[in-house]
Structure formats: structure tokens, C-alpha cells
Scaffold this active site. Structure first.
Site, PDB file in Angstrom:
ATOM      1  N   LYS A  70       0.606  -1.474   0.027  1.00  0.00           N
ATOM      2  CA  LYS A  70       0.095  -0.039  -0.138  1.00  0.00           C
ATOM      3  C   LYS A  70       1.043   1.499  -0.339  1.00  0.00           C
ATOM      4  O   LYS A  70       1.474   1.723   0.934  1.00  0.00           O
ATOM      5  CB  LYS A  70      -0.830   0.104   0.920  1.00  0.00           C
ATOM      6  CG  LYS A  70      -1.854   1.520   1.283  1.00  0.00           C
ATOM      7  CD  LYS A  70      -2.675   1.608   2.097  1.00  0.00           C
ATOM      8  CE  LYS A  70      -3.729   3.099   3.168  1.00  0.00           C
ATOM      9  NZ  LYS A  70      -3.724   2.559   3.852  1.00  0.00           N
ATOM     10  N   ASP A 109      -2.963   9.986   4.088  1.00  0.00           N
ATOM     11  CA  ASP A 109      -3.936  10.110   4.373  1.00  0.00           C
ATOM     12  C   ASP A 109      -4.923  10.234   5.177  1.00  0.00           C
ATOM     13  O   ASP A 109      -4.803   9.936   6.292  1.00  0.00           O
ATOM     14  CB  ASP A 109      -4.664   8.551   4.888  1.00  0.00           C
ATOM     15  CG  ASP A 109      -5.293   8.028   4.857  1.00  0.00           C
ATOM     16  OD1 ASP A 109      -7.316   8.252   4.342  1.00  0.00           O
ATOM     17  OD2 ASP A 109      -5.512   6.831   5.726  1.00  0.00           O
ATOM     18  N   LYS A 167     -10.101  12.622   8.930  1.00  0.00           N
ATOM     19  CA  LYS A 167      -9.912  12.276  10.217  1.00  0.00           C
ATOM     20  C   LYS A 167      -9.318  13.323  11.338  1.00  0.00           C
ATOM     21  O   LYS A 167      -9.550  14.238  10.624  1.00  0.00           O
ATOM     22  CB  LYS A 167      -8.261  11.504   9.968  1.00  0.00           C
ATOM     23  CG  LYS A 167      -8.049   9.885   9.325  1.00  0.00           C
ATOM     24  CD  LYS A 167      -6.654   9.847   9.455  1.00  0.00           C
ATOM     25  CE  LYS A 167      -6.585   8.328   8.651  1.00  0.00           C
ATOM     26  NZ  LYS A 167      -7.380   7.311   9.235  1.00  0.00           N
ATOM     27  N   ASP A 184       1.196   5.861   5.458  1.00  0.00           N
ATOM     28  CA  ASP A 184       0.338   5.246   4.900  1.00  0.00           C
ATOM     29  C   ASP A 184       0.765   4.434   3.812  1.00  0.00           C
ATOM     30  O   ASP A 184       0.203   4.026   2.910  1.00  0.00           O
ATOM     31  CB  ASP A 184      -0.830   5.972   5.239  1.00  0.00           C
ATOM     32  CG  ASP A 184      -2.135   5.044   4.934  1.00  0.00           C
ATOM     33  OD1 ASP A 184      -1.790   3.899   5.633  1.00  0.00           O
ATOM     34  OD2 ASP A 184      -3.391   5.196   4.579  1.00  0.00           O
ATOM     35  N   ASP A 230     -12.309   6.753   4.356  1.00  0.00           N
ATOM     36  CA  ASP A 230     -11.353   6.695   4.773  1.00  0.00           C
ATOM     37  C   ASP A 230     -10.601   5.152   5.173  1.00  0.00           C
ATOM     38  O   ASP A 230      -9.672   4.824   5.084  1.00  0.00           O
ATOM     39  CB  ASP A 230     -11.123   6.670   6.347  1.00  0.00           C
ATOM     40  CG  ASP A 230     -10.076   7.108   7.126  1.00  0.00           C
ATOM     41  OD1 ASP A 230      -9.266   7.229   6.867  1.00  0.00           O
ATOM     42  OD2 ASP A 230      -9.942   7.434   8.218  1.00  0.00           O
ATOM     43  N   GLU A 272      -9.292   3.796   2.603  1.00  0.00           N
ATOM     44  CA  GLU A 272      -9.149   3.792   0.921  1.00  0.00           C
ATOM     45  C   GLU A 272      -8.387   2.752   0.706  1.00  0.00           C
ATOM     46  O   GLU A 272      -8.018   2.059  -0.454  1.00  0.00           O
ATOM     47  CB  GLU A 272      -8.608   5.291   0.535  1.00  0.00           C
ATOM     48  CG  GLU A 272      -7.260   5.378   1.071  1.00  0.00           C
ATOM     49  CD  GLU A 272      -7.022   4.981   2.855  1.00  0.00           C
ATOM     50  OE1 GLU A 272      -7.724   5.098   3.504  1.00  0.00           O
ATOM     51  OE2 GLU A 272      -5.997   4.385   3.350  1.00  0.00           O
ATOM     52  N   ARG A 332      -8.334  -0.153   0.966  1.00  0.00           N
ATOM     53  CA  ARG A 332      -8.429  -1.486   0.353  1.00  0.00           C
ATOM     54  C   ARG A 332      -9.155  -1.519  -1.529  1.00  0.00           C
ATOM     55  O   ARG A 332      -8.737  -2.011  -1.724  1.00  0.00           O
ATOM     56  CB  ARG A 332      -9.297  -2.729   1.472  1.00  0.00           C
ATOM     57  CG  ARG A 332     -10.893  -1.791   1.712  1.00  0.00           C
ATOM     58  CD  ARG A 332     -11.914  -2.339   2.814  1.00  0.00           C
ATOM     59  NE  ARG A 332     -10.471  -1.206   3.706  1.00  0.00           N
ATOM     60  CZ  ARG A 332     -11.224  -1.331   5.576  1.00  0.00           C
ATOM     61  NH1 ARG A 332     -12.833  -2.117   5.251  1.00  0.00           N
ATOM     62  NH2 ARG A 332     -11.322  -1.199   6.164  1.00  0.00           N
TER      63      ARG A 332
HETATM   64  N1  BES Z   1      -4.206   3.817   7.146  1.00  0.00           N
HETATM   65  C1  BES Z   1      -5.882   4.289   7.837  1.00  0.00           C
HETATM   66  C2  BES Z   1      -4.856   2.871   8.665  1.00  0.00           C
HETATM   67  C3  BES Z   1      -4.133   3.111   9.983  1.00  0.00           C
HETATM   68  C4  BES Z   1      -4.914   3.599  11.061  1.00  0.00           C
HETATM   69  C5  BES Z   1      -2.301   2.949  10.337  1.00  0.00           C
HETATM   70  C6  BES Z   1      -3.668   4.031  12.248  1.00  0.00           C
HETATM   71  C7  BES Z   1      -1.602   3.149  10.768  1.00  0.00           C
HETATM   72  C8  BES Z   1      -2.306   4.060  11.634  1.00  0.00           C
HETATM   73  C9  BES Z   1      -6.309   3.193   7.101  1.00  0.00           C
HETATM   74  O1  BES Z   1      -6.468   3.819   5.877  1.00  0.00           O
HETATM   75  C10 BES Z   1      -7.994   3.781   7.871  1.00  0.00           C
HETATM   76  O2  BES Z   1      -8.236   4.611   7.414  1.00  0.00           O
HETATM   77  N2  BES Z   1      -8.696   3.230   7.889  1.00  0.00           N
HETATM   78  C11 BES Z   1     -10.124   2.936   8.693  1.00  0.00           C
HETATM   79  C12 BES Z   1     -10.701   1.318   8.813  1.00  0.00           C
HETATM   80  C13 BES Z   1     -12.153   1.795   9.178  1.00  0.00           C
HETATM   81  C14 BES Z   1     -12.606   3.570   8.610  1.00  0.00           C
HETATM   82  C15 BES Z   1     -13.269   0.633   8.617  1.00  0.00           C
HETATM   83  C16 BES Z   1      -9.784   2.776  10.818  1.00  0.00           C
HETATM   84  O3  BES Z   1      -8.733   1.611  11.319  1.00  0.00           O
HETATM   85  O4  BES Z   1     -10.121   3.782  10.797  1.00  0.00           O
HETATM   86 ZN    ZN Z   2      -4.857   5.143   4.694  1.00  0.00          ZN
HETATM   87 MN    MN Z   3      -8.290   5.308   5.924  1.00  0.00          MN
END
Ligand code: BES
Ligand code: ZN
Ligand code: MN
Length: 497
Positions: free
Chosen positions: A267, A272, A279, A290, A349, A351, A353
Site C-alpha cells: 500500500k 491519508d 480523520k 500510510d 477513510d 481507502e 483496500r
Molecule cells: N491508514 C489507515 C489505517 C491506519 C490507522 C494506519 C492508524 C496506521 C495507523 C486506513 O486507511 C484507515 O483509515 N482505516 C480505517 C478503516 C475504517 C474507516 C473502517 C481505520 O482503521 O480507522
Molecule cells: Zn490509509
Molecule cells: Mn484511511
């Protein structure tokens, strides 16, 4: 830093500094015992004064030890012998090198690999010494006005007791250096800010790697190419950004012609912000890492190239930003992925996947022997496993045990998580083939379930590295993980170990 392997007469070998380990209660490992005997108990006399008692990593510098060719002796405490393990060994090594760099000695002879904990064979004892030394030498300076002066220590000689182990130790040296270079590259990319490390920058890094290692063939797909292919999921994420997305493809053809390749997909989300599902502000800066999965793919490719591993290896990095914008994905939008499956985007968020699923479908054309994707995919994996283990998801038992074993051996561990069918229904959507989120509960698992729907045509594993690719707090920065795990896996697959 230059490294070499030495064996033979330890007391008689000239060096600006000899590094020796000492256990708590003044118990001496064999090389230290040897020197103590040669110096007629000089070391035990000094240790008897209690100058080196206490926890592992304390150091004591001695000058003019009798009957030694070395100018100085640096004693480093290894802690209690019964608790001595790989982590303590690393701590002792790091402490010794830190102290050495204060003395100004340009060269040292280190006997710690001969005093490594029993769980480490000589190969790992030497390799850990190399990776620890280079890891400690890494500094982020790119965007600092003041560059630190280079550390005085230029050459590190590692002493092993048995000359018959020299070729194995030299192999460990070679592997350790390549591994550390890969880790350093991944760290540096993770540390670079989003305004420098853009998708285009990542693509440039791949090209630069190909310049250093002409065996590497790099192709970069532009947005127009991806549109032609039908990568509607990936492109929906980059539509909200002014930085063009890139699909970076790297081929290392080190194996037999026609042998099915191993594929690493990382990825490469260079920043992000969450998109319209923005966020929260605190710590949002950290979302520059990210792209840690993509960075680990570049780092691993680098190591594989340096070692000229006899495998066919493909690295793929879908790279994009995720920002709020008038043209960004909106909650409720439905996109069509390269696989033809439609996705309802309930949270912009989620994104990672979306960019990964198209890259994973693209992999099919390579008929891979195995695919591992590496992604800072969910906050939920951090809740589940903290910052110690990466989350491993796979339905393939063979791949699972290979990856877990590689993580253990490289001390870059993963922990297996479930990928059971029972979780799949959480992704049901009323309006599309699937939703891009499965709710708060089991968030790391449903993210993996989402990816599993795009990886049916080859053996596949997913590593969620959100908790392991980065450390927060005072030492904030990239860790270079899981490059050690991945390189270890490739070494095993390539029959190098
Ligand atoms: N890049 C984030 C995941 C992440 C969170 C990486 C904390 C490193 C530290 C990912 O894109 C994300 O935002 N995931 C969300 C998914 C949710 C919206 C289902 C998450 O984990 O909150
Ligand atoms: Zn992300
Ligand atoms: Mn995200």
C-alpha cells in the site's frame, strides 16, 4: 561502515578497541573469560569493584589491559545470564556502539557474536550484530538544515571462536548488510513528509533503484493506463487529489525462466487524511507513513537485488493520496473495481483496500506462486496486537507457517488472525456487491476479508502493519518493518538458508 569476520588469537589481535560482554554477578562468557585469564585476572579485579553491576547495556571502558594487543577494552553488561535473550543481545550491542562512537575509535573488534544467547546460531548472532550496527547508524537528515557529523566508527570486526564457521559468518554479513540497506530505505521513505514523498516520488525511487541495479525492470502505469484497464476502485481514491496516482511495477528476474514469480504488493498511500470521512486532527501528520507497505516493498526489492536472490520477484505499489476535495469519493458512492465487482464506499477513510484490490486483481496476469500484500490497513490491528506483531491473514496453511517462521527468525514477528467465512457477511451492501467497511468490530479482519475477495486465483497472505511500521512518541519515525520478515521469507524461498 565496513564489516569483517575475524577468528583466532583474541588477546593477540591488535585493535583500537576490543568489545567484551559481562553477565550480572560478574559471570564471564567464554571470550571474556579468555581475556581475563590472559590478563591474569585484570578484568575480574575491576569488575569486583562493582563498576558494571546493574542492567544490560551499561558500559565500562578500560585502558592498557595487561597482555592484550588491543589498545582499549570496552566491557558491556549483558544483564542476568538466565534472562539473556536476543533483545538483550541487541541492547548490549547498541550500547557498546554508542559508547564507542564517543571515544572516537575508528575501528573495533567485537567479541559479542561469540557471546550471543543460545537461541541464536552463529549466523543469526553475526547478522543481528550487523543489522543492529547499521540500524543505530541510521539518521533522518533529509529535511534538517544541520547535518550531523558522520560517526567516528568506520570499521567493525566481528570475532567468532571457530574459524570453521567463517564462511557461514560471511554469509550472515552479506545478508545483514543487504537487509539493513533495505530497512534504511523503508525507514527513510516512511519518514519523508507527504509533500516530498508523493506517488510520483515513489515511482522515481523505483526508477532510481533500477539505475543502481540494472537487473531491475520498472514500469509505471499512469492514471490513463489504469483507466483503460478499468481500475475504478484505485482511481476513485486518487480523484480527490492533485497528485496523480501511480501503479509501480518492479520485476527482478533472478530465477529460472518460466518459474512462477513471488509477488509483493505494498500500500503506497502517501498521505491519508481520510477523504470526506476526514480523520481527526491530532496525529494526522503520522498518516504520511500510510505508504509503509509500499516502502517495505521497495526496501525488500533493494535487499533482494543486492543479494541477487535466485528468484523471480515482482514488487507492485499502488500509490495515491487520500484527501477531501470536491471531486473526492463521497460516502454512498459506488465504484466498479478491475475485477468487475462493485463496491459501495460507506467510509472514504477505508481507502487502502480500494487501491489494493485493483492491484491484487492486476497480479493475476503474473500467475504468481504466492502473493503477499503489506499495508498499514487498519487502526483495529493496532488495538488487537499493539506495536509488537504485524497481523497475518491467510487461508493458506503453508504460507502461514512460512511467514510466521520467517518473522520469528528475523525477529520481526507476525501473529496470525482469523479469516473465517463467518466474517464475510459484515461486508454486505444493499446497493453493491460489497461495502468497503464492515463496522467497528473486528475491523482488521473485515478489511482482510474484503481483500480476500480479490485474491482467489493464487496463494495469498496479507500483513496489516499499521502497528509495526511506525513508532510514535519521542522516537517518532519509521521502523523499516516488515522488511526483515519479507527478506527472510525470500531467503528461505530462494533456498539461500
Ligand atoms: N491508514 C489507515 C489505517 C491506519 C490507522 C494506519 C492508524 C496506521 C495507523 C486506513 O486507511 C484507515 O483509515 N482505516 C480505517 C478503516 C475504517 C474507516 C473502517 C481505520 O482503521 O480507522
Ligand atoms: Zn490509509
Ligand atoms: Mn484511511
Amino acid at each position: 561502515m565496513e564489516f569483517s569476520i575475524k577468528s583466532g588469537d583474541l588477546a593477540g589481535r591488535a585493535s583500537p578497541c576490543l568489545i567484551l560482554g559481562v553477565f550480572e554477578k560478574r559471570q564471564l562468557p567464554p571470550p571474556t573469560q579468555l581475556i581475563d585469564t590472559a590478563s591474569q585476572g585484570h578484568l575480574s579485579r575491576i569488575l569486583g569493584k562493582g563498576d558494571l553491576d546493574g542492567e544490560a547495556g551499561r558500559t565500562l571502558l578500560l585502558h592498557e589491559v595487561p597482555a592484550l594487543a588491543a589498545e582499549r577494552v570496552l566491557l558491556v553488561s549483558l544483564g542476568p545470564q538466565e534472562k539473556y535473550d536476543r533483545k538483550t543481545y541487541g541492547k548490549a550491542l547498541a550500547a557498546a556502539l554508542a559508547h564507542l562512537n564517543q571515544t572516537g575509535a575508528p575501528e573495533a573488534l567485537c567479541a559479542l557474536p561469540a557471546s550471543a544467547p543460545p537461541e541464536l546460531d552463529r549466523y543469526l548472532a553475526v547478522r543481528d550484530a550487523i543489522t543492529t550496527a547499521l540500524d543505530k547508524a541510521y539518521r533522518y537528515e533529509r529535511t534538517k538544515s544541520e547535518k550531523k557529523p558522520p560517526s567516528p566508527l568506520q570499521r567493525l570486526q566481528l570475532w567468532i571462536p571457530d574459524p570453521a564457521e567463517t564462511s557461514r559468518a560471511k554469509q550472515a554479513l552479506r545478508h545483514g548488510q543487504a537487509l539493513a540497506h533495505g530497512v534504511a530505505l523503508a525507514k527513510e521513505l516512511g519518514n519523508l513528509p507527504g509533500n516530498i514523498c508523493t506517488p510520483t516520488y515513489l515511482a522515481d525511487q523505483a526508477e532510481a533503484l533500477a539505475k543502481d541495479f540494472p537487473a531491475l525492470k520498472v514500469t509505471v502505469l499512469e492514471e490513463a493506463d489504469m483507466a483503460k484497464l478499468g481500475m475504478g476502485a484505485l482511481l476513485s481514491v486518487s480523484r480527490g487529489s492533485r497528485q496523480p496516482a501511480k501503479l509501480i511495477l518492479m520485476h527482478h528476474r533472478g530465477g529460472k525462466k518460466g518459474a512462477k514469480p513471488l509477488v509483493l504488493v505494498g500500500k503506497g498511500l502517501t498521505f491519508d487524511a481520510g477523504g470526506i470521512s476526514l480523520k481527526p486532527g491530532p496525529d494526522m501528520d503520522q498518516m504520511k507513513y500510510d505508504m509503509g507497505g509500499g516502502a517495505s516493498v521497495l526496501g525488500t526489492m533493494r535487499a533482494a537485488l543486492e543479494l541477487q536472490l535466485p528468484i523471480n520477484l515482482i514488487g507492485i505499489i499502488p500509490a495515491s493520496e487520500n484527501l477531501p476535495d470536491g471531486d473526492a469519493n463521497k460516502p454512498g458512492d459506488i465504484v466498479t473495481s478491475l475485477s468487475g465487482q462493485t463496491i459501495e464506499i460507506l467510509n472514504t477513510d477505508a481507502e487502502g483496500r480500494l487501491i489494493l484490490c485493483d492491484a491484487l486483481t492486476y497480479c493475476e496476469r503474473f500467475e504468481p506462486a504466492a502473493v503477499i500484500d503489506i499495508a498499514t490497513l487498519t487502526g483495529a490491528i493496532v488495538v488487537a496486537l499493539g506495536h509488537v506483531a504485524s497481523g497475518l491473514f491467510t487461508a493458506d496453511e503453508g504460507l502461514a507457517s512460512e511467514i510466521l517462521a520467517a518473522g520469528d527468525r528475523a525477529y520481526d514477528r507476525a501473529w496470525r488472525m482469523p479469516l473465517w467465512e463467518d466474517y464475510q457477511s459484515l461486508l454486505d451492501s444493499n446497493f453493491a456487491d460489497m461495502a468497503n467497511i464492515g463496522g467497528r468490530d473486528g475491523g482488521a479482519v473485515t478489511a482482510a476479508c474484503f481483500l480476500s475477495r480479490y485474491t482467489k486465483k493464487y496463494p495469498w497472505a496479507h500483513l496489516d502493519i499499521a502497528g509495526t511500521a511506525w513508532v510514535s512518541g519521542k522516537e517518532k519515525g519509521g521502523t523499516g518493518r516488515p522488511v526483515p520478515l519479507l527478506v527472510q521469507w525470500l531467503l528461505q524461498r530462494g533456498g539461500e538458508l
